[in-house]
Design a protein around this motif. Sequence first.
Motif, mmCIF file in Angstrom:
data_model
loop_
_atom_site.group_PDB
_atom_site.id
_atom_site.type_symbol
_atom_site.label_atom_id
_atom_site.label_comp_id
_atom_site.label_asym_id
_atom_site.label_seq_id
_atom_site.Cartn_x
_atom_site.Cartn_y
_atom_site.Cartn_z
ATOM 1 N N SER A 110 6.254 2.877 -1.855
ATOM 2 C CA SER A 110 7.115 1.896 -1.691
ATOM 3 C C SER A 110 5.404 1.176 -1.439
ATOM 4 C CB SER A 110 7.726 1.529 -0.473
ATOM 5 O OG SER A 110 9.179 2.073 -1.172
ATOM 6 N N VAL A 111 4.686 1.488 -0.077
ATOM 7 C CA VAL A 111 3.839 0.864 0.564
ATOM 8 C C VAL A 111 2.824 0.751 -0.547
ATOM 9 C CG1 VAL A 111 1.906 1.428 2.380
ATOM 10 C CG2 VAL A 111 4.349 1.442 2.743
ATOM 11 N N ASN A 143 13.126 -6.452 -5.843
ATOM 12 C CA ASN A 143 11.945 -4.992 -5.373
ATOM 13 C C ASN A 143 12.431 -4.372 -4.172
ATOM 14 O OD1 ASN A 143 10.499 -3.306 -4.921
ATOM 15 N ND2 ASN A 143 8.050 -5.195 -5.710
ATOM 16 N N ALA A 144 12.894 -3.534 -4.349
ATOM 17 C CA ALA A 144 12.977 -2.823 -2.637
ATOM 18 C C ALA A 144 11.259 -1.784 -1.918
ATOM 19 C CB ALA A 144 13.867 -1.691 -2.988
ATOM 20 N N SER A 145 10.696 -2.307 -2.848
ATOM 21 C CA SER A 145 9.757 -1.860 -2.035
ATOM 22 C C SER A 145 9.587 -2.498 -1.419
ATOM 23 C CB SER A 145 8.622 -1.033 -2.840
ATOM 24 O OG SER A 145 8.861 -0.253 -4.075
ATOM 25 N N SER A 146 9.484 -3.795 -1.475
ATOM 26 C CA SER A 146 8.437 -5.066 -0.753
ATOM 27 C C SER A 146 9.903 -4.660 0.469
ATOM 28 C CB SER A 146 9.089 -5.923 -1.470
ATOM 29 O OG SER A 146 8.037 -5.862 -2.349
ATOM 30 N N ARG A 147 10.458 -4.610 0.402
ATOM 31 C CA ARG A 147 11.681 -4.511 1.576
ATOM 32 C C ARG A 147 10.911 -3.353 2.697
ATOM 33 N NH1 ARG A 147 15.867 -2.251 3.991
ATOM 34 N NH2 ARG A 147 16.736 -3.412 5.598
ATOM 35 N N ILE A 148 10.805 -2.447 2.047
ATOM 36 C CA ILE A 148 10.285 -1.508 2.826
ATOM 37 C C ILE A 148 8.966 -1.503 3.559
ATOM 38 C CG2 ILE A 148 9.869 1.376 2.493
ATOM 39 C CD1 ILE A 148 13.325 0.734 2.758
ATOM 40 N N THR A 149 7.985 -1.945 2.693
ATOM 41 C CA THR A 149 6.569 -2.302 3.028
ATOM 42 C C THR A 149 6.969 -3.637 4.259
ATOM 43 O OG1 THR A 149 6.053 -1.779 1.105
ATOM 44 C CG2 THR A 149 4.468 -2.903 1.903
ATOM 45 N N SER A 150 7.702 -3.909 4.278
ATOM 46 C CA SER A 150 6.945 -5.159 5.581
ATOM 47 C C SER A 150 7.735 -4.724 6.311
ATOM 48 C CB SER A 150 8.337 -6.781 4.695
ATOM 49 O OG SER A 150 8.391 -7.391 5.289
ATOM 50 N N GLU A 153 2.485 0.913 -3.913
ATOM 51 C CA GLU A 153 3.145 -0.102 -5.092
ATOM 52 C C GLU A 153 2.994 -1.353 -4.445
ATOM 53 O OE1 GLU A 153 7.088 -1.745 -6.646
ATOM 54 O OE2 GLU A 153 7.243 0.238 -6.007
ATOM 55 N N VAL A 154 3.269 -1.921 -3.225
ATOM 56 C CA VAL A 154 3.394 -2.991 -2.617
ATOM 57 C C VAL A 154 1.549 -3.840 -1.980
ATOM 58 C CG1 VAL A 154 3.730 -5.119 -1.153
ATOM 59 C CG2 VAL A 154 5.173 -3.483 -2.231
ATOM 60 N N THR A 155 1.138 -2.800 -0.864
ATOM 61 C CA THR A 155 -0.404 -3.204 -1.181
ATOM 62 C C THR A 155 -1.172 -2.211 -1.804
ATOM 63 O OG1 THR A 155 -0.112 -1.125 0.475
ATOM 64 C CG2 THR A 155 0.788 -2.838 0.915
ATOM 65 N N GLY A 156 -1.087 -1.320 -2.580
ATOM 66 C CA GLY A 156 -2.430 -0.526 -3.274
ATOM 67 C C GLY A 156 -3.073 0.152 -2.234
ATOM 68 N N ARG A 157 -2.065 0.150 -1.040
ATOM 69 C CA ARG A 157 -3.029 1.330 0.010
ATOM 70 C C ARG A 157 -2.305 2.037 0.595
ATOM 71 N NH1 ARG A 157 -5.357 -1.615 4.746
ATOM 72 N NH2 ARG A 157 -7.358 0.526 4.410
ATOM 73 N N PRO A 158 -2.268 3.946 0.827
ATOM 74 C CA PRO A 158 -1.447 4.633 1.236
ATOM 75 C C PRO A 158 -0.828 3.712 2.512
ATOM 76 C CG PRO A 158 -3.829 5.819 0.832
ATOM 77 C CD PRO A 158 -3.794 3.963 0.221
ATOM 78 N N THR A 159 -0.339 4.771 2.774
ATOM 79 C CA THR A 159 0.470 4.487 4.454
ATOM 80 C C THR A 159 -0.701 5.024 5.201
ATOM 81 O OG1 THR A 159 2.415 4.759 3.318
ATOM 82 C CG2 THR A 159 2.681 4.838 5.819
ATOM 83 N N THR A 160 -1.448 6.099 5.202
ATOM 84 C CA THR A 160 -2.220 6.665 6.262
ATOM 85 C C THR A 160 -2.994 5.498 6.170
ATOM 86 O OG1 THR A 160 -2.970 7.984 4.774
ATOM 87 C CG2 THR A 160 -1.428 8.796 6.245
ATOM 88 N N ALA A 161 -3.604 4.780 5.273
ATOM 89 C CA ALA A 161 -5.060 3.654 5.487
ATOM 90 C C ALA A 161 -4.724 3.129 6.742
ATOM 91 C CB ALA A 161 -5.134 3.105 4.233
ATOM 92 N N HIS A 162 -3.217 2.326 7.007
ATOM 93 C CA HIS A 162 -2.533 1.375 7.473
ATOM 94 C C HIS A 162 -2.825 1.406 8.536
ATOM 95 C CE1 HIS A 162 -2.118 -1.832 3.792
ATOM 96 N NE2 HIS A 162 -1.305 -0.168 3.399
ATOM 97 N N ILE A 163 -1.845 2.925 8.686
ATOM 98 C CA ILE A 163 -1.818 3.244 10.005
ATOM 99 C C ILE A 163 -3.496 3.701 11.013
ATOM 100 C CG2 ILE A 163 -1.200 5.461 11.946
ATOM 101 C CD1 ILE A 163 1.389 5.948 9.172
ATOM 102 N N THR A 164 -3.906 4.160 10.143
ATOM 103 C CA THR A 164 -5.842 4.690 10.461
ATOM 104 C C THR A 164 -6.513 3.333 10.827
ATOM 105 O OG1 THR A 164 -6.165 6.815 9.078
ATOM 106 C CG2 THR A 164 -7.867 5.545 9.704
ATOM 107 N N ASP A 165 -6.631 2.020 9.673
ATOM 108 C CA ASP A 165 -7.212 1.177 10.114
ATOM 109 C C ASP A 165 -6.910 0.380 11.483
ATOM 110 O OD1 ASP A 165 -8.252 1.045 7.737
ATOM 111 O OD2 ASP A 165 -7.785 -0.016 6.250
ATOM 112 N N ARG A 166 -5.129 0.320 11.623
ATOM 113 C CA ARG A 166 -4.746 -0.620 12.896
ATOM 114 C C ARG A 166 -5.393 0.187 14.058
ATOM 115 N NH1 ARG A 166 -4.072 -3.286 16.137
ATOM 116 N NH2 ARG A 166 -3.273 -4.518 16.661
ATOM 117 N N ILE A 167 -5.385 1.908 13.969
ATOM 118 C CA ILE A 167 -5.619 2.487 14.828
ATOM 119 C C ILE A 167 -6.646 2.000 15.803
ATOM 120 C CG2 ILE A 167 -6.090 4.717 16.143
ATOM 121 C CD1 ILE A 167 -3.601 5.874 15.056
#
Length: 290
Positions: free
Chosen positions: A226-227, A178-185, A229-243
């Motif tokens: 990729s993000v 699963n290449a998506s997992s590598r990109i997400t990691s 698919e692997v996490t069930g959440r959009p990329t922006t959500a991860h960035i926003t949560d961390r900020i």
Amino acid sequence: MNNQMDNQNCDFNSSDLMLKGFKVYKLNDDISKIPVYSRRDFYKICINTSQSRIHYADRGIETDGTILFFGNPIIPYSWETISQEYEGYACVFTEEFLKAKDRSETLHESPLFKIGGTPIFSLTPEQKVFIDSLFQKMIKEYETDYVFKDDLMRNYINLIIHESMKMQPSENFFRHKNASSRITSLFLELLERQFPIETKDQPLCLKTPQDYAQSLSVHVNHLNRSVKEVTGRPTTAHITDRIITEAKALLQHTDWSISDIGYSLGFEYPSYFNNYFKRLTGTVPKSLRM
């Protein structure tokens, strides 16, 4: 074969968890029959004795005996209990609960919880007895009115974590292609490397999915797919949560001005930071100042 899944394997109310940030319980037999991936909003430590099959991101492991499992809120997983008999304990907690007074490395950087790490450990009978005893003590204390109960629970969790770090991780993983997992990691590791913010004079460099995609040399659409698919959440959500998490930490644990905090997080004007923070948390930054 009795296919079962662990996300029903508890008796807590999620609103209760979010209010207190912690719950400990003994595993019961109220388990869903259908194993599916799901994403939690909390960390989980579970000791389980059974024959099981666990799917975690792009990896999986088959177990027959007692294992200790560390669940990450970013990575969805499913847990099939194959055997008829099983026993164990679990606790769930938020990062804010465990690190209430500590701004050291985030749990995402921990060897037990980080993306790409090994979240499953096989236990010897002696290790099982010891870890079981810690969960039993947590359950007993959880029902008391001890004024420092939260601190005591944190100590028990940290003791389990440190005992686990001395163990050898299980080597029985099978890996899904699963290449998506590598990109997400890579994305999540890059995201964590931006924090904590140590100086108010150097604003956050990577703030958007486009910024991260450029740093990872991938197209932003590929990163987003990729993000998700692997996490069930959009990329922006991860960035926003961390900020937002870092903003809260800076507001509570530094004497920087609110405008300096906003600037360090990449907001050119204080009003932008105030509006962003209020939109996502429902309150203004000033409310977190003691």
